[in-house]
Every structure is written in structure tokens, then in C-alpha cells.
Write a protein that holds these residues in place. Structure first.
Motif, PDB file in Angstrom:
ATOM      1  N   THR A  22      37.701  25.386  62.544  1.00 27.48           N
ATOM      2  CA  THR A  22      37.125  24.721  63.714  1.00 27.48           C
ATOM      3  C   THR A  22      36.941  23.235  63.432  1.00 27.48           C
ATOM      4  OG1 THR A  22      35.955  26.765  64.252  1.00 27.48           O
ATOM      5  CG2 THR A  22      35.228  24.787  65.374  1.00 27.48           C
ATOM      6  N   ARG A  23      36.559  22.903  62.208  1.00 24.07           N
ATOM      7  CA  ARG A  23      36.365  21.503  61.826  1.00 24.07           C
ATOM      8  C   ARG A  23      37.666  20.711  61.972  1.00 24.07           C
ATOM      9  NH1 ARG A  23      32.998  18.459  58.375  1.00 24.07           N
ATOM     10  NH2 ARG A  23      34.096  16.844  57.159  1.00 24.07           N
ATOM     11  N   ARG A  73      42.992  18.986  73.858  1.00 24.94           N
ATOM     12  CA  ARG A  73      41.698  19.418  74.366  1.00 24.94           C
ATOM     13  C   ARG A  73      41.785  19.769  75.856  1.00 24.94           C
ATOM     14  NH1 ARG A  73      39.028  15.328  72.934  1.00 24.94           N
ATOM     15  NH2 ARG A  73      38.814  14.231  74.927  1.00 24.94           N
ATOM     16  N   GLU A 119      41.245  16.976  67.879  1.00 25.59           N
ATOM     17  CA  GLU A 119      40.941  16.676  69.276  1.00 25.59           C
ATOM     18  C   GLU A 119      40.261  15.325  69.448  1.00 25.59           C
ATOM     19  OE1 GLU A 119      40.573  21.173  71.222  1.00 25.59           O
ATOM     20  OE2 GLU A 119      38.782  19.889  71.091  1.00 25.59           O
ATOM     21  N   THR A 120      39.456  14.919  68.489  1.00 21.26           N
ATOM     22  CA  THR A 120      38.742  13.635  68.592  1.00 21.26           C
ATOM     23  C   THR A 120      39.526  12.474  68.021  1.00 21.26           C
ATOM     24  OG1 THR A 120      37.594  14.058  66.494  1.00 21.26           O
ATOM     25  CG2 THR A 120      36.489  14.759  68.533  1.00 21.26           C
ATOM     26  N   SER A 160      38.534  20.245  65.614  1.00 18.56           N
ATOM     27  CA  SER A 160      37.665  19.222  66.196  1.00 18.56           C
ATOM     28  C   SER A 160      38.149  17.824  65.819  1.00 18.56           C
ATOM     29  CB  SER A 160      36.224  19.429  65.719  1.00 18.56           C
ATOM     30  OG  SER A 160      35.384  18.401  66.209  1.00 18.56           O
ATOM     31  N   GLN A 195      36.522  25.887  71.071  1.00 20.81           N
ATOM     32  CA  GLN A 195      37.178  25.478  69.830  1.00 20.81           C
ATOM     33  C   GLN A 195      37.226  26.621  68.829  1.00 20.81           C
ATOM     34  OE1 GLN A 195      35.283  21.955  68.275  1.00 20.81           O
ATOM     35  NE2 GLN A 195      36.652  20.580  69.406  1.00 20.81           N
TER      36      GLN A 195
END
Length: 263
Positions: free
Chosen positions: A33-34, A12, A40-41, A37, A22
Motif C-alpha cells: 500500500t505504501r 488514482r 499515486e502521489t 500511495s 488503495q
């Protein structure tokens, strides 16, 4: 090389540094994108191939790609070999330097440390204080330190702005804190000229103009070209740069030719 930060956080950070959303990165890398995400999290652990794919699209340097792999729990992919052990790459660098015998040329690493140079570089470094030319000589310090080439540089403000601009681009590209420290050191060096000073109407690149008593007009002028290795797979090779200087006017061309004739 190990990092205490999770790989998702590192990725990120690189995405933010490249100013990509993103959605932009997901489209470029061909992933959802999901999923990006989740990576990254930390909700999803990326595969080795996914780390490398995202790093490629973020143009992460090889050294930092290794750090991403380690953070994700994988072994580094790109080796780091000393220049002395690089064999064909080292020989190629030496052939370039030897083939550039009329004009100055230097080899530097990512930190701008001077790794090698040809004989005509002495024309640039004449009068530089010995403490700047030791084993860990840095070409930016040599260029901009008040005891270095700066005291002979006619267009110091313009040349300084050019070099600092190149350094800032490297900082953006690599995120290397050591380069930021170098930048902070260099900007503190004195300069009695405004920067940047616009180039003259006949200039097509930012020239380096040096005082020299042995030429008509008392000045030598150079422009430079930077060469790097294409598609490197070794960290050291990826970070090598060869900067070759060429005469920017007829006076400099004739002078360098006459000097070469005496060697």
C-alpha cells in the motif's frame, strides 16, 4: 496520446472509477500500500512493468494503457491498426458475417461506429433517413434517432433503456468523454414510452420488436449476442464488437427464412 496529467494522478483516477481502496488494489496487484500511495502521489516513479500490472488489475482498456505508459515516460505498448490492415482479424470478422447470412449482424468500434454489416441488416434499417447512414454511421444514433429505427420500434422505451444502459457501462469502463457526449446526445432524443418497460414473463432477454407490415401480427422480434476478441494486443481489435441478431419468436424465424430464400 500524450497527457499533461502525471501517471500517478491518472492511476488514482482509474482506481476511484473502479471504486477500489488503495488497500484493495495493492492486495490485488501484489504490491505494498505504501508503494502504491507513493506512485499515486508522485513520490515514486513506477516502472513500465508496474504501470502495466496496476492497469491490468484496474481493467484499464488498451487505448488508455498506452496513455498511462506515455504519462510515465514510456513508449506505448499496444499498436493501433486500421481494420483494413488487420489481416486475420479482418478475415475472421468477415467469416462471422458471412456465416450469419440468415440473420442481421453488425461490426462496431468502441464509439459504436458502424464498421461493417451483412445484407440482412437492411431489414433493421429499412426506412432509416439517409443522413444517419453515411460514412460515419453510428448504430446507437441509427437505433434511437427519431428518423432512425426508433420510429419502427414497438418497445422503444424498453430498447432505449437497454442501449443507454450498455453505453453507460462503456463510459464507466473506459472513461471516454466522447462516449459521454454521445450519451448526452441520445438521452435528448424524444421517446413517448416509459423506460424501462419491464420485459414480459416469457422474455429471457430484452427483445428488439420492430413493426413490419409483411408478417402476421405486424411485428418482428430479435435478441442479440455480442462477440469480442479474446486477449487482444491491438487497440483496434480490443475495441471491435460483433453484434449478431437472432429471431426471438417463430414468426420472425419463418419470415427471415423466407427472405433468405429469395436472396
Amino acid at each position: 496520446m500524450a497527457s499533461t496529467r502525471p501517471v500517478g494522478e491518472l492511476l488514482r483516477g482509474w482506481r476511484d472509477r473502479r471504486k477500489l481502496s488503495q488497500l484493495d488494489l495493492a492486495i490485488d496487484a501484489g504490491i505494498s500500500t505504501r508503494h502504491l500511495s507513493f506512485v499515486e502521489t508522485g513520490r515514486s516513479a513506477p516502472s513500465r512493468e508496474m504501470v502495466l500490472r496496476i492497469a491490468e488489475h484496474l481493467e484499464v482498456p488498451l487505448r488508455e494503457r498506452n496513455q498511462l505508459l506515455v504519462a510515465a515516460g514510456f513508449a506505448p505498448l499496444y499498436r493501433e491498426t486500421s481494420l483494413a490492415e488487420l489481416g486475420p482479424a479482418r478475415d475472421a470478422v468477415r467469416r462471422i458475417l458471412d456465416g450469419h447470412t440468415l440473420y442481421p449482424a453488425v461490426v462496431v468500434d468502441r464509439s459504436w461506429r458502424l464498421l461493417d454489416a451483412n445484407e440482412p441488416v437492411g431489414l433493421l434499417t429499412a426506412g432509416v433517413a439517409p443522413h444517419l447512414l453515411g460514412a460515419d454511421a453510428n448504430v446507437l444514433r441509427i437505433a434511437l434517432h427519431p428518423d432512425g429505427v426508433a420510429r419502427r420500434t414497438v418497445n422503444l422505451g424498453e430498447w432505449r433503456a437497454h442501449l443507454l444502459g450498455r453505453l453507460r457501462k462503456e463510459i464507466t469502463l473506459t472513461g471516454d468523454p466522447a462516449l459521454q457526449e454521445l450519451h448526452d446526445e441520445l438521452v435528448a432524443y424524444p421517446c413517448d414510452q416509459p423506460e424501462p418497460v419491464p420485459a414480459g414473463p416469457v422474455d429471457f432477454v430484452v427483445p428488439l420488436r420492430l413493426r413490419h407490415d409483411d408478417v402476421p401480427g405486424g411485428e418482428l422480434a430479435f435478441f442479440s449476442i455480442i462477440a469480442t476478441f479474446g486477449t487482444p494486443l491491438d487497440v483496434t481489435v480490443a475495441e471491435l464488437a460483433i453484434e449478431s441478431f437472432f429471431p426471438a419468436d417463430d414468426v420472425t424465424t419463418r419470415f427471415l427464412g423466407s427472405v433468405a430464400g429469395t436472396r
